[in-house]
Design an enzyme around this catalytic site. Sequence first.
Site, PDB file in Angstrom:
ATOM      1  N   LYS A 156     -25.212  52.389 -10.048  1.00 48.99           N
ATOM      2  CA  LYS A 156     -24.494  51.548  -9.763  1.00 48.99           C
ATOM      3  C   LYS A 156     -25.879  50.018  -9.933  1.00 48.99           C
ATOM      4  CE  LYS A 156     -25.309  50.135  -5.190  1.00 48.99           C
ATOM      5  NZ  LYS A 156     -25.704  48.444  -5.369  1.00 48.99           N
ATOM      6  N   HIS A 186     -25.298  56.887  -3.140  1.00 47.55           N
ATOM      7  CA  HIS A 186     -25.984  57.359  -2.355  1.00 47.55           C
ATOM      8  C   HIS A 186     -25.446  57.903  -1.088  1.00 47.55           C
ATOM      9  CE1 HIS A 186     -27.452  53.697  -1.478  1.00 47.55           C
ATOM     10  NE2 HIS A 186     -28.038  54.081  -0.011  1.00 47.55           N
ATOM     11  N   LYS A 190     -24.172  61.737   1.716  1.00 46.27           N
ATOM     12  CA  LYS A 190     -25.355  61.268   3.406  1.00 46.27           C
ATOM     13  C   LYS A 190     -24.356  62.888   3.652  1.00 46.27           C
ATOM     14  CE  LYS A 190     -26.401  56.990   4.170  1.00 46.27           C
ATOM     15  NZ  LYS A 190     -27.577  57.106   4.745  1.00 46.27           N
ATOM     16  N   GLU A 224     -26.553  45.784   6.833  1.00 47.07           N
ATOM     17  CA  GLU A 224     -27.740  45.805   7.044  1.00 47.07           C
ATOM     18  C   GLU A 224     -28.923  44.389   7.796  1.00 47.07           C
ATOM     19  OE1 GLU A 224     -28.851  47.407   2.590  1.00 47.07           O
ATOM     20  OE2 GLU A 224     -27.069  45.611   3.012  1.00 47.07           O
ATOM     21  N   ASP A 243     -21.723  44.361  -5.121  1.00 44.54           N
ATOM     22  CA  ASP A 243     -23.031  45.180  -4.772  1.00 44.54           C
ATOM     23  C   ASP A 243     -22.802  46.343  -3.927  1.00 44.54           C
ATOM     24  OD1 ASP A 243     -26.157  45.557  -4.706  1.00 44.54           O
ATOM     25  OD2 ASP A 243     -26.012  45.132  -3.136  1.00 44.54           O
ATOM     26  N   HIS A 248     -19.859  50.970  -2.674  1.00 44.46           N
ATOM     27  CA  HIS A 248     -20.370  51.962  -1.055  1.00 44.46           C
ATOM     28  C   HIS A 248     -19.014  51.754  -0.548  1.00 44.46           C
ATOM     29  CE1 HIS A 248     -24.452  52.701  -2.530  1.00 44.46           C
ATOM     30  NE2 HIS A 248     -24.268  51.475  -2.672  1.00 44.46           N
ATOM     31  N   LYS A 334     -26.498  41.186   4.522  1.00 43.40           N
ATOM     32  CA  LYS A 334     -27.551  41.008   4.729  1.00 43.40           C
ATOM     33  C   LYS A 334     -27.782  40.424   6.317  1.00 43.40           C
ATOM     34  CE  LYS A 334     -28.229  43.546   0.847  1.00 43.40           C
ATOM     35  NZ  LYS A 334     -28.899  44.517   0.629  1.00 43.40           N
TER      36      LYS A 334
END
Length: 483
Positions: A156, A186, A190, A224, A243, A248, A334
């Site tokens: 990505k 990713h 999981k 995060e 992002d 995701h 973030k």
Amino acid sequence: MAQPAPSPDPSPADHVIVLVGATGDLARRKLLPGLFHLATAGLMPRQYRIVGSAPAAEALSDEDFRAHARQAVAEFGRARPEGPAWRQFEAALTFGAADPGASQPLVTAVHEAERALGGSPRRLVHLAVPPVAFTSVIGLLGASGLADDARVIVEKPFGTDLASARALNAAIHAVFDESRVFRIDHFLGKEAVDNILALRFANGLFEPLWNREHISHVQIDVPEQIDIQGRAHFFEGTGTFRDMVVTHLFQLLGFVAMEPPVALEAQSLRDEQAKVFHSMRPVDPARVVRGQYAGYRGEPGVDPASDTETFIALEVEIDNWRWAGVPFQLRTGKALAEGRHVVTLGLREPVLRMFPLDARAAVDGRPNELVVDFADPGSLTARFLVKEPGPAMQLEEAAMTFGYRGSFAAENSLEGYEHLLLEAMLGDQSLFTRSDGIERLWEVAAPLLDAPPPVEAYAPGSWGPAGIDALVAPYRWHLPDGR
């Protein structure tokens, strides 16, 4: 502790794995340690070679590449780079530099690796390179013949809007058929993603509940704790929505919301995920909260007047029979209070409430919930109400939790990248995004990209801007206090 049954998956065929960008951060933190863990777990092919590559200006000798890999595994790996396992892995590492129009060192290294294996090994190319280099590297693979019969893993972001996604897909398809393309996320590697499928389709307890009649709302929450960590150049041109959400959170939404597939195989799973994407309404900017943590504009390389979001919360609607009227509430950002990966399904209250809640439960006011925690190794929690001991009919919240850590040996688990690298070697595209799916998601995102609401400031260490509570009303966020 319970031991897993033998895997039904076959071992991968013999492989030559080409890591383009082998000197970069992704290879150092994830790919080299991940491949070594697969080797120590007995999950690599019987015979394999790993050929690292980078531009000629960053070229390494074979010995230097092996030293680089040793340092990476020592710093980020779960298995120590020592003993017979390391010596065998180290011996499989070689290096070949490549630049557009000057790819011969890499071509030679790959062909030498294939001759050393003998027979007809498969070729897997992992593009661990910045997005700006994708097109030129794909062209190099095509022109050099390294793309012939090879599979390719693409990192990505898969574009930054619909036009760029289409252009990237066209460049890829000019060299690789879609059946050989593995767009890697990713998150989808999981254990909890597979467990969503198992929870739904292997248990008669849950599948009958998995619809608008029983579920009031769904939350996908990925806060995060880290800030942008000095990546201002990347982040200013991307932002949190591009992002994290498109590549995701929307992917997770596809697995949570899909219809039962005909079979648990790649085409059926990806067909059902694509149907979810095509049922999504375009994002309404009025149902979006964009945030920016205080101090972001002071980061080196950030525009002092930047409107780039470091946080986003949004509501998504799916127009189909299963989910009509159920809000999907997504949040990520973030510099938040915790780093978590949680999917929460809120269950509807009974039609007739005959039980009074005590004062504490009334304050919490949480509905019955199913909570999937994606933390490695992850957990599943059912939250419900029970009677408090005593003479009065008073209710209190309770939870039943299944935790991977306490139920299976930790060494049996694979991290996201490890799982997906193995699936790519096996040729299973089930957990990889298809080109039509990613293009549809950029279509869904277009209204927000065209008219984003202004960013709202939030304090680092908080859960985001104040407006996020009104966004999900009359419901409330499962996090922070819904463990």
